[in-house]
Design a protein around this motif. Sequence first.
Motif, PDB file in Angstrom:
ATOM      1  N   GLU A 139       0.821  -1.211   0.000  1.00 29.48           N
ATOM      2  CA  GLU A 139       0.000   0.000   0.000  1.00 29.48           C
ATOM      3  C   GLU A 139       0.852   1.257   0.000  1.00 29.48           C
ATOM      4  O   GLU A 139       0.378   2.341  -0.334  1.00 29.48           O
ATOM      5  CB  GLU A 139      -0.946  -0.008   1.211  1.00 29.48           C
ATOM      6  CG  GLU A 139      -0.309   0.345   2.544  1.00 29.48           C
ATOM      7  CD  GLU A 139       0.526  -0.761   3.187  1.00 29.48           C
ATOM      8  OE1 GLU A 139       1.089  -0.511   4.261  1.00 29.48           O
ATOM      9  OE2 GLU A 139       0.612  -1.866   2.625  1.00 29.48           O
ATOM     10  N   MET A 140       2.117   1.124   0.361  1.00 35.31           N
ATOM     11  CA  MET A 140       3.021   2.275   0.410  1.00 35.31           C
ATOM     12  C   MET A 140       3.457   2.718  -0.985  1.00 35.31           C
ATOM     13  O   MET A 140       3.949   3.825  -1.153  1.00 35.31           O
ATOM     14  CB  MET A 140       4.249   1.960   1.259  1.00 35.31           C
ATOM     15  CG  MET A 140       3.925   1.607   2.705  1.00 35.31           C
ATOM     16  SD  MET A 140       3.096   2.934   3.589  1.00 35.31           S
ATOM     17  CE  MET A 140       4.431   4.097   3.747  1.00 35.31           C
ATOM     18  N   ASN A 141       3.306   1.844  -1.986  1.00 38.58           N
ATOM     19  CA  ASN A 141       3.663   2.178  -3.359  1.00 38.58           C
ATOM     20  C   ASN A 141       2.447   2.777  -4.058  1.00 38.58           C
ATOM     21  O   ASN A 141       1.453   2.091  -4.261  1.00 38.58           O
ATOM     22  CB  ASN A 141       4.130   0.934  -4.118  1.00 38.58           C
ATOM     23  CG  ASN A 141       5.304   0.267  -3.456  1.00 38.58           C
ATOM     24  OD1 ASN A 141       5.159  -0.809  -2.881  1.00 38.58           O
ATOM     25  ND2 ASN A 141       6.452   0.889  -3.502  1.00 38.58           N
ATOM     26  N   THR A 142       2.554   4.042  -4.423  1.00 42.72           N
ATOM     27  CA  THR A 142       1.435   4.702  -5.084  1.00 42.72           C
ATOM     28  C   THR A 142       1.340   4.238  -6.540  1.00 42.72           C
ATOM     29  O   THR A 142       2.330   3.760  -7.114  1.00 42.72           O
ATOM     30  CB  THR A 142       1.621   6.234  -5.069  1.00 42.72           C
ATOM     31  OG1 THR A 142       2.758   6.570  -5.881  1.00 42.72           O
ATOM     32  CG2 THR A 142       1.795   6.758  -3.651  1.00 42.72           C
ATOM     33  N   PRO A 143       0.173   4.372  -7.150  1.00 41.82           N
ATOM     34  CA  PRO A 143       0.064   4.034  -8.578  1.00 41.82           C
ATOM     35  C   PRO A 143       1.065   4.819  -9.438  1.00 41.82           C
ATOM     36  O   PRO A 143       1.606   4.274 -10.400  1.00 41.82           O
ATOM     37  CB  PRO A 143      -1.383   4.412  -8.916  1.00 41.82           C
ATOM     38  CG  PRO A 143      -2.115   4.241  -7.621  1.00 41.82           C
ATOM     39  CD  PRO A 143      -1.133   4.691  -6.565  1.00 41.82           C
ATOM     40  N   GLN A 144       1.331   6.070  -9.074  1.00 41.37           N
ATOM     41  CA  GLN A 144       2.297   6.871  -9.829  1.00 41.37           C
ATOM     42  C   GLN A 144       3.709   6.281  -9.704  1.00 41.37           C
ATOM     43  O   GLN A 144       4.464   6.256 -10.686  1.00 41.37           O
ATOM     44  CB  GLN A 144       2.298   8.327  -9.341  1.00 41.37           C
ATOM     45  CG  GLN A 144       1.007   9.069  -9.595  1.00 41.37           C
ATOM     46  CD  GLN A 144      -0.088   8.750  -8.569  1.00 41.37           C
ATOM     47  OE1 GLN A 144       0.153   8.205  -7.500  1.00 41.37           O
ATOM     48  NE2 GLN A 144      -1.326   9.072  -8.928  1.00 41.37           N
ATOM     49  N   GLU A 145       4.073   5.804  -8.532  1.00 42.86           N
ATOM     50  CA  GLU A 145       5.378   5.182  -8.346  1.00 42.86           C
ATOM     51  C   GLU A 145       5.486   3.887  -9.146  1.00 42.86           C
ATOM     52  O   GLU A 145       6.535   3.604  -9.734  1.00 42.86           O
ATOM     53  CB  GLU A 145       5.631   4.895  -6.864  1.00 42.86           C
ATOM     54  CG  GLU A 145       5.855   6.128  -6.041  1.00 42.86           C
ATOM     55  CD  GLU A 145       5.920   5.854  -4.546  1.00 42.86           C
ATOM     56  OE1 GLU A 145       6.543   6.679  -3.847  1.00 42.86           O
ATOM     57  OE2 GLU A 145       5.346   4.842  -4.071  1.00 42.86           O
ATOM     58  N   ILE A 146       4.418   3.137  -9.188  1.00 42.81           N
ATOM     59  CA  ILE A 146       4.419   1.902  -9.980  1.00 42.81           C
ATOM     60  C   ILE A 146       4.573   2.234 -11.458  1.00 42.81           C
ATOM     61  O   ILE A 146       5.350   1.595 -12.171  1.00 42.81           O
ATOM     62  CB  ILE A 146       3.132   1.086  -9.715  1.00 42.81           C
ATOM     63  CG1 ILE A 146       3.111   0.611  -8.255  1.00 42.81           C
ATOM     64  CG2 ILE A 146       3.036  -0.094 -10.674  1.00 42.81           C
ATOM     65  CD1 ILE A 146       1.788   0.028  -7.813  1.00 42.81           C
ATOM     66  N   ASP A 147       3.862   3.245 -11.930  1.00 45.46           N
ATOM     67  CA  ASP A 147       3.988   3.658 -13.335  1.00 45.46           C
ATOM     68  C   ASP A 147       5.400   4.146 -13.646  1.00 45.46           C
ATOM     69  O   ASP A 147       5.929   3.866 -14.723  1.00 45.46           O
ATOM     70  CB  ASP A 147       2.960   4.738 -13.670  1.00 45.46           C
ATOM     71  CG  ASP A 147       1.533   4.202 -13.712  1.00 45.46           C
ATOM     72  OD1 ASP A 147       1.355   2.974 -13.861  1.00 45.46           O
ATOM     73  OD2 ASP A 147       0.600   5.012 -13.586  1.00 45.46           O
ATOM     74  N   THR A 148       6.025   4.844 -12.720  1.00 45.75           N
ATOM     75  CA  THR A 148       7.409   5.280 -12.909  1.00 45.75           C
ATOM     76  C   THR A 148       8.332   4.078 -12.999  1.00 45.75           C
ATOM     77  O   THR A 148       9.241   4.026 -13.847  1.00 45.75           O
ATOM     78  CB  THR A 148       7.851   6.204 -11.751  1.00 45.75           C
ATOM     79  OG1 THR A 148       7.011   7.358 -11.749  1.00 45.75           O
ATOM     80  CG2 THR A 148       9.302   6.624 -11.888  1.00 45.75           C
ATOM     81  N   PHE A 149       8.128   3.106 -12.140  1.00 43.95           N
ATOM     82  CA  PHE A 149       8.901   1.871 -12.156  1.00 43.95           C
ATOM     83  C   PHE A 149       8.787   1.183 -13.515  1.00 43.95           C
ATOM     84  O   PHE A 149       9.789   0.791 -14.120  1.00 43.95           O
ATOM     85  CB  PHE A 149       8.407   0.960 -11.022  1.00 43.95           C
ATOM     86  CG  PHE A 149       8.971  -0.421 -11.023  1.00 43.95           C
ATOM     87  CD1 PHE A 149      10.327  -0.647 -10.827  1.00 43.95           C
ATOM     88  CD2 PHE A 149       8.148  -1.518 -11.191  1.00 43.95           C
ATOM     89  CE1 PHE A 149      10.842  -1.928 -10.804  1.00 43.95           C
ATOM     90  CE2 PHE A 149       8.654  -2.798 -11.167  1.00 43.95           C
ATOM     91  CZ  PHE A 149      10.008  -3.006 -10.983  1.00 43.95           C
ATOM     92  N   ILE A 150       7.578   1.066 -14.024  1.00 46.44           N
ATOM     93  CA  ILE A 150       7.335   0.424 -15.321  1.00 46.44           C
ATOM     94  C   ILE A 150       8.006   1.232 -16.437  1.00 46.44           C
ATOM     95  O   ILE A 150       8.632   0.674 -17.336  1.00 46.44           O
ATOM     96  CB  ILE A 150       5.819   0.278 -15.586  1.00 46.44           C
ATOM     97  CG1 ILE A 150       5.168  -0.616 -14.536  1.00 46.44           C
ATOM     98  CG2 ILE A 150       5.549  -0.232 -16.982  1.00 46.44           C
ATOM     99  CD1 ILE A 150       5.737  -2.009 -14.410  1.00 46.44           C
ATOM    100  N   SER A 151       7.905   2.540 -16.356  1.00 49.56           N
ATOM    101  CA  SER A 151       8.526   3.400 -17.351  1.00 49.56           C
ATOM    102  C   SER A 151      10.050   3.216 -17.375  1.00 49.56           C
ATOM    103  O   SER A 151      10.659   3.148 -18.441  1.00 49.56           O
ATOM    104  CB  SER A 151       8.173   4.862 -17.061  1.00 49.56           C
ATOM    105  OG  SER A 151       8.839   5.722 -17.925  1.00 49.56           O
TER     106      SER A 151
END
Length: 122
Positions: free
Chosen positions: A100-112
Motif C-alpha cells: 500500500e506504500m507504493n502509489t500508482p504513480q510510483e508503480i507507473d514510474t517503475f514500469i517506465s
Amino acid sequence: NQGLNALTVAIWLSLLGKQGIQELANICLQRAHYCADKIRQIQGFSLYTCQPFFHEFVVQYEVSVSELLTFMKTRNCLPGLALECWYPQLNHHFLVTVTEMNTPQEIDTFISLLRQFVQQQT
C-alpha cells in the motif's frame, strides 16, 4: 526491542480494525497485480511462475539482472531483490514487492524505467 515492535503493530492493527485490514489487503493485492501485469507487457520480462501471489512476485528477465538493477538504482528506484545471491540458478530473476506504500504513480514510474532500460539495450 521486539516488545515495542509487537506493541506498535497491535496498536496499528486495532486502529485499522477488521474492515481497514481487509481494505489494506485489497489495495496491496490490486497494486501488486497491476504492477505484474504491466511488467509482463514489456519485452523480455515475464513472471517466473503463474502461481497466485499477494504482494510479492518473482520477475524473470532474459539476461542477467545486475545491469538492470544498477540502471534502476542510478535513477533512484529500488526495483527489487536479485535472487542470485541465494539461488545461483536464478541469476535472471528478481523479487518485486508492492504494498500500500507504493502509489500508482510510483508503480507507473517503475514500469517506465523498465521500458527505458529495455529500449537502451536494443
